[in-house]
Motif scaffolding. Structure first.
Motif, PDB file in Angstrom:
ATOM      1  N   ASN A  38      36.835   6.826  31.413  1.00 48.04           N
ATOM      2  CA  ASN A  38      36.224   7.832  32.281  1.00 48.04           C
ATOM      3  C   ASN A  38      34.722   7.608  32.356  1.00 48.04           C
ATOM      4  O   ASN A  38      34.120   7.095  31.422  1.00 48.04           O
ATOM      5  CB  ASN A  38      36.497   9.229  31.733  1.00 48.04           C
ATOM      6  CG  ASN A  38      37.971   9.534  31.666  1.00 48.04           C
ATOM      7  OD1 ASN A  38      38.709   9.205  32.573  1.00 48.04           O
ATOM      8  ND2 ASN A  38      38.402  10.136  30.582  1.00 48.04           N
ATOM      9  N   THR A  41      32.441  13.067  30.483  1.00 50.89           N
ATOM     10  CA  THR A  41      33.141  13.877  29.491  1.00 50.89           C
ATOM     11  C   THR A  41      32.458  15.237  29.435  1.00 50.89           C
ATOM     12  O   THR A  41      31.279  15.367  29.799  1.00 50.89           O
ATOM     13  CB  THR A  41      33.151  13.186  28.109  1.00 50.89           C
ATOM     14  OG1 THR A  41      33.942  13.945  27.201  1.00 50.89           O
ATOM     15  CG2 THR A  41      31.760  13.013  27.549  1.00 50.89           C
ATOM     16  N   ASP A  86      32.085   3.756  27.948  1.00 50.61           N
ATOM     17  CA  ASP A  86      32.804   5.009  27.703  1.00 50.61           C
ATOM     18  C   ASP A  86      31.957   5.917  26.830  1.00 50.61           C
ATOM     19  O   ASP A  86      31.152   5.450  26.017  1.00 50.61           O
ATOM     20  CB  ASP A  86      34.147   4.731  27.021  1.00 50.61           C
ATOM     21  CG  ASP A  86      35.103   5.919  27.076  1.00 50.61           C
ATOM     22  OD1 ASP A  86      34.884   6.836  27.892  1.00 50.61           O
ATOM     23  OD2 ASP A  86      36.083   5.932  26.310  1.00 50.61           O
TER      24      ASP A  86
END
Length: 147
Positions: A38, A41, A86
């Protein structure tokens, strides 16, 4: 004569409303580096996004109430020598975030309660020794029982 088949959907009675501009995050240069992870977050205090950076990798951490247009000079977290691939918040502490990078390292950062005022360049811990880039971080909330 053909019959139209209409599928029933559990969403057929759901209606949405557009979010107002002052409730959005605007003008953030999200990283174009593609990976299987992703690019953002979130936790109960902050939202973090991997951003474009020259000379290494960086990400931005914003308090949830800091919405609207984000100035390009807003402080970011930068310490990796390669692109950040990440990021993941700690499940036990909302102020701790980990970042994995193409530079084969993982860094652990502590974000101040009110968010960043100046760029954060020194991690709390730097984990080195990976032989390949670190593209996916998984932080789990584990419980230990004592007997």
């Amino acid at each position: 004569m053909s019959r139209k088949v209409v599928r029933t959907s559990k969403f057929r009675h759901v209606f949405g409303q557009a979010v107002k501009a002052d409730q959005c995050y605007d003008d953030i240069r999200i990283s174009q580096m593609t990976w299987d992870s992703n690019f953002c977050t979130v936790n109960p205090k902050f939202v973090a996004m991997i951003v474009e950076a020259s000379g290494g990798g960086a990400f931005i951490v914003l308090p949830l109430n800091k919405t609207g247009r984000i100035d390009m000079s807003y402080p970011n977290v930068c310490g990796h020598t390669g692109p950040v691939l990440d990021i993941e918040f700690c499940p036990h502490n909302d102020n701790i975030i980990a970042s994995g990078s193409e530079d084969c390292s993982v860094m652990i950062w502590e974000i101040p309660d009110g968010g960043l005022i100046t760029p954060l360049t020194d991690p709390v811990v730097k984990l080195e020794g990976h032989s390949k880039r670190v593209g996916i971080l998984i932080l789990t909330a584990s419980t230990h029982s004592q007997h």
